[in-house]
Each structure stands twice: as C-alpha cells, then as structure tokens.
Motif scaffolding. Structure first.
Motif, PDB file in Angstrom:
ATOM      1  N   GLU A  97      29.663  -7.568  -4.872  1.00  0.00           N
ATOM      2  CA  GLU A  97      28.827  -8.062  -5.929  1.00  0.00           C
ATOM      3  C   GLU A  97      27.735  -9.372  -5.258  1.00  0.00           C
ATOM      4  OE1 GLU A  97      30.621  -8.671  -9.601  1.00  0.00           O
ATOM      5  OE2 GLU A  97      30.994  -6.720  -9.715  1.00  0.00           O
ATOM      6  N   VAL A  98      27.222  -9.218  -4.016  1.00  0.00           N
ATOM      7  CA  VAL A  98      26.773 -10.446  -3.752  1.00  0.00           C
ATOM      8  C   VAL A  98      25.191 -10.322  -4.045  1.00  0.00           C
ATOM      9  CG1 VAL A  98      25.910 -11.629  -1.386  1.00  0.00           C
ATOM     10  CG2 VAL A  98      28.212 -10.254  -1.518  1.00  0.00           C
ATOM     11  N   ARG A  99      24.780 -11.598  -4.643  1.00  0.00           N
ATOM     12  CA  ARG A  99      23.383 -11.918  -5.153  1.00  0.00           C
ATOM     13  C   ARG A  99      22.679 -12.639  -3.872  1.00  0.00           C
ATOM     14  NH1 ARG A  99      22.362  -9.622  -9.361  1.00  0.00           N
ATOM     15  NH2 ARG A  99      23.509  -9.043 -11.167  1.00  0.00           N
ATOM     16  N   GLY A 100      21.461 -11.873  -3.689  1.00  0.00           N
ATOM     17  CA  GLY A 100      20.629 -12.424  -2.760  1.00  0.00           C
ATOM     18  C   GLY A 100      19.890 -13.845  -3.215  1.00  0.00           C
ATOM     19  N   HIS A 101      19.517 -14.879  -2.157  1.00  0.00           N
ATOM     20  CA  HIS A 101      19.120 -16.251  -2.508  1.00  0.00           C
ATOM     21  C   HIS A 101      17.569 -15.997  -2.472  1.00  0.00           C
ATOM     22  CE1 HIS A 101      23.115 -17.159  -2.437  1.00  0.00           C
ATOM     23  NE2 HIS A 101      22.949 -18.738  -2.914  1.00  0.00           N
ATOM     24  N   ALA A 102      16.864 -14.776  -3.035  1.00  0.00           N
ATOM     25  CA  ALA A 102      15.623 -14.700  -2.881  1.00  0.00           C
ATOM     26  C   ALA A 102      14.912 -15.359  -3.938  1.00  0.00           C
ATOM     27  CB  ALA A 102      15.481 -13.331  -2.979  1.00  0.00           C
ATOM     28  N   PHE A 103      15.539 -15.652  -5.238  1.00  0.00           N
ATOM     29  CA  PHE A 103      15.053 -16.324  -6.174  1.00  0.00           C
ATOM     30  C   PHE A 103      13.543 -15.832  -6.598  1.00  0.00           C
ATOM     31  CE2 PHE A 103      17.709 -19.590  -4.190  1.00  0.00           C
ATOM     32  CZ  PHE A 103      18.732 -19.335  -5.121  1.00  0.00           C
ATOM     33  N   ILE A 104      13.481 -14.751  -6.968  1.00  0.00           N
ATOM     34  CA  ILE A 104      12.211 -13.938  -6.927  1.00  0.00           C
ATOM     35  C   ILE A 104      11.660 -14.373  -8.429  1.00  0.00           C
ATOM     36  CG2 ILE A 104      11.046 -11.599  -7.261  1.00  0.00           C
ATOM     37  CD1 ILE A 104      13.351 -10.549  -5.544  1.00  0.00           C
TER      38      ILE A 104
END
Length: 372
Positions: free
Chosen positions: A269-276
C-alpha cells in the motif's frame, strides 16, 4: 576572572556553539552523500535521494512497467517541490506588498510558511524574524519548497487543529522523521542523515495537509480546501492522500546505496509522492520557462505530473450528465448537471481559480453551437 565574566564567557561560547550547529552540513550523518543545504532541523530533498530515488543500479523504487515511483523522483516534478519557484505566487506576493507596504514583513512571513517552509521554520527555531521572500531565494532550503523534512517532521499533536493552520506545523529539533509503517528500519537513515525514522500514523491523515491548505487572513477564511473536505461527506470515506497520492503498488521504498536491495523488505500500500492537483498549466510553465524560474526538476518529471494532473481533472473532479433534450421552434434546450466529485469545492484554494462549462452541439461532424 569574577563569576559574572565567567558566566558571560560560557554564554558566549554556547552562542558560538549554537551558531556552528546551524551551519550547513554539521547535522548530516556519516554517509558519503551531502544535500545542497542542511542545518539542525532540515535538509534539502537531494539528501534523501541517496536512498529514496530510483537508481539504474538498484531494483527498488521502480514499478513493474519500468517507471520511476521513488519518493524523490515523483516529488521533484510536483507543485509542492516548486512552491517557492511558482511565478504566480511570487507575483501575488509582490502585489500584496505593493498594495499594503506597511504590512510587507507580516505578509511575506505568512506566505513563506507554506511556500518556503524550511526557511520559515528555521527562522522560528532560531528565534529570528522570518526573511523576506527575495532574501530567502538565496537559500536552497527555501527553494526546495514543501520538501521531505517538512511534512515528515510534523509532530502529530497539533495537526488538524486551528492552531496549526496558516502553515504553523509543530516542527522541533528532535530530528524525528515520521513514516506510515509500524516497523521502520531506523539504523540506515540515522547513519546517513542523522534523522531517526519513527512510526507516525498521522502521515496517512488529511489533518497533516490541513496546515497549509487552510489559510485564514484576519478572521476571513481565504483558502480552505481542508475545511471544505472536513465538512463534506468525503471526510467519512476518503482522505486527501487517497486522491492526491495514488497507490503505486507494493515496492521497496528505499534502495541500499551499497547495492544490496534484496535486503530491504517491500512495503504494501505504497502511495506515490506525486501530489497530483489541478495546476497543470503552471507545471507546463515551469518546464517551458525553467531557466528563468530556476527549475531543477527534469522535463520528464514535470511532464509526468502535468499529464497526471490533466487526467485527474478529466476523470475524477466532476460527473456530468445531460438532461432531457427539448426541441421546439428551431431551438434546442437541455440542462447539464455538474456533480462535484472533488471532496472540496471545485475549484478550491486561491480565490482567482475558475472552472467553466464548455458545451458543444454537433450534427455529425458539423459544429452547430459552441459555448464556454
């Protein structure tokens, strides 16, 4: 030497020691890698890139399809990373100063808390006045925008509460780096950066975002995405992170600088640090005017987040539906229903933002009507 002079000398030595501790590099660990700038509290994100980036020699931080999903690789192409370089923000600050010069220092201090937070919090911790925006621009910590050691050092007690709004995160000098996983492997981070990896469940909460995404000027709530979300039905089902930090699948969130990635356990459950977000226009401007704006992120990183932003706008912000179509006297009438799916106002944030509805009527390939 009398006691007063001895005490004065000890105090002077303490002040010199404290000043030395604030100098660049003195708090970085024993690893070979050094960030562009660091002090007792903060470091630029390139220091974290030693382990939290994608390397050609490593297997960690890559997706199954060969995309860079590392925290550093995604972050550097975001508006968060470029918050201080944002020319629209810089122009608005300049305008506020011109309109109200008597409060120029207070205005810049308020704006810097969220757009150049490491410089702002450094001044607070040193008990010094917040620097002017122009002066802060010479500091790599300010230019790094909303960087790793800002969000990941925010202590949990204050977040989500009014005392944290306007960028007033509780960041101290204990050098704890909070992460969402219960069993952090702390020794490598401590060795390379002198930060202590610490479990922080609050990293998954929208309250963390509320500090900078709630701006109250005087008694007037100027920008309130967090409060809008908190008072909506979405607060019961969806966090800010679930929309703005989409999952990238299970992966190793760090690679071993020595090349032994297999020693690092994958995380789920890794969330990408894209901050879309919605500011695709500004991401393109940052890329096209990179030299004048001092942008350091690669073109591909900016293009990737711009594309993701346009996809978010096109698929997840609103649901459109056309009602019954009426034809009479050579006219066509119909209603268009716009259902907000954003979890906060649409648009939200800075008051100058706008959303408009474009309607086209076609007959075959012929365009009969176009409005919006």
């Amino acid at each position: 030497m009398n006691r007063a002079r001895i005490a004065s000398a000890i105090l002077a030595l303490a002040v010199v020691a404290l000043a030395a501790e604030w100098q660049d590099g003195t708090c970085w660990g024993r690893g070979r890698f050094r960030p562009e700038n660091t002090n007792r509290a903060f470091a630029t994100a390139d220091g974290c890139a030693l382990c939290h980036s994608a390397s050609d020699r490593a297997t960690a931080n890559w997706s199954a399809t060969g995309e860079d999903i590392s925290p550093y690789g995604l972050w550097q192409g975001t508006m968060m990373a470029n918050s201080f370089r944002d020319p629209y923000w810089r122009a608005q600050v300049a305008r506020e100063i011109r309109v109200d010069p008597e409060n120029a220092a207070e205005t810049q201090a308020l704006c810097l808390r969220c757009h150049g937070p490491m410089a702002s919090h450094t001044a607070r911790l040193k008990q010094e006045p917040s620097p002017p925006v122009a002066t802060a621009g010479f500091d790599a910590l300010a230019r790094d925008g909303v960087s790793c050691t800002v969000c990941h050092q925010a202590n949990p007690e204050r977040i989500g509460k009014p005392e944290s709004f306007n960028g007033r995160l509780d960041i101290t000098l204990d050098r704890k780096i909070y992460g969402p996983y219960e069993d952090p492997v702390s020794r490598p981070m401590l060795m390379h950066s002198a930060y202590q990896a610490t479990h922080g469940p609050h990293m998954r909460k929208s309250d963390l975002c509320g500090s900078c995404h709630t701006l109250v000027t005087g008694h007037f709530p100027e920008q309130t995405p967090f409060l809008e979300w908190k008072n909506s039905a979405f607060a019961e089902t969806t966090t800010c992170q679930e929309c703005h930090m989409p999952e990238v699948g299970p992966t190793r969130i760090a690679h071993n600088p020595g090349g032994f990635d297999f020693l690092i356990a994958p995380r789920k459950e890794v969330r990408g640090h894209a901050f879309i977000g919605a500011n695709a226009f500004m991401l393109r401007m940052l890329r096209e005017e990179r030299e004048d704006l001092g942008v350091t992120a690669p073109d591909e990183a900016l293009k990737r987040i711009e594309s993701a932003s346009r996809q978010l706008l096109g698929t997840k912000t609103a649901r459109l539906a056309i009602g019954e179509i009426e034809r009479a006297d050579g006219e066509i009438r119909f209603d268009v229903r716009v259902e907000n799916q954003a979890g906060h106002k649409l648009p939200t944030g800075y008051p100058s933002r706008r959303v408009w509805l474009r309607v086209q009527v076609r007959q075959g390939r012929s365009l009969l009507f176009d409005s919006g």
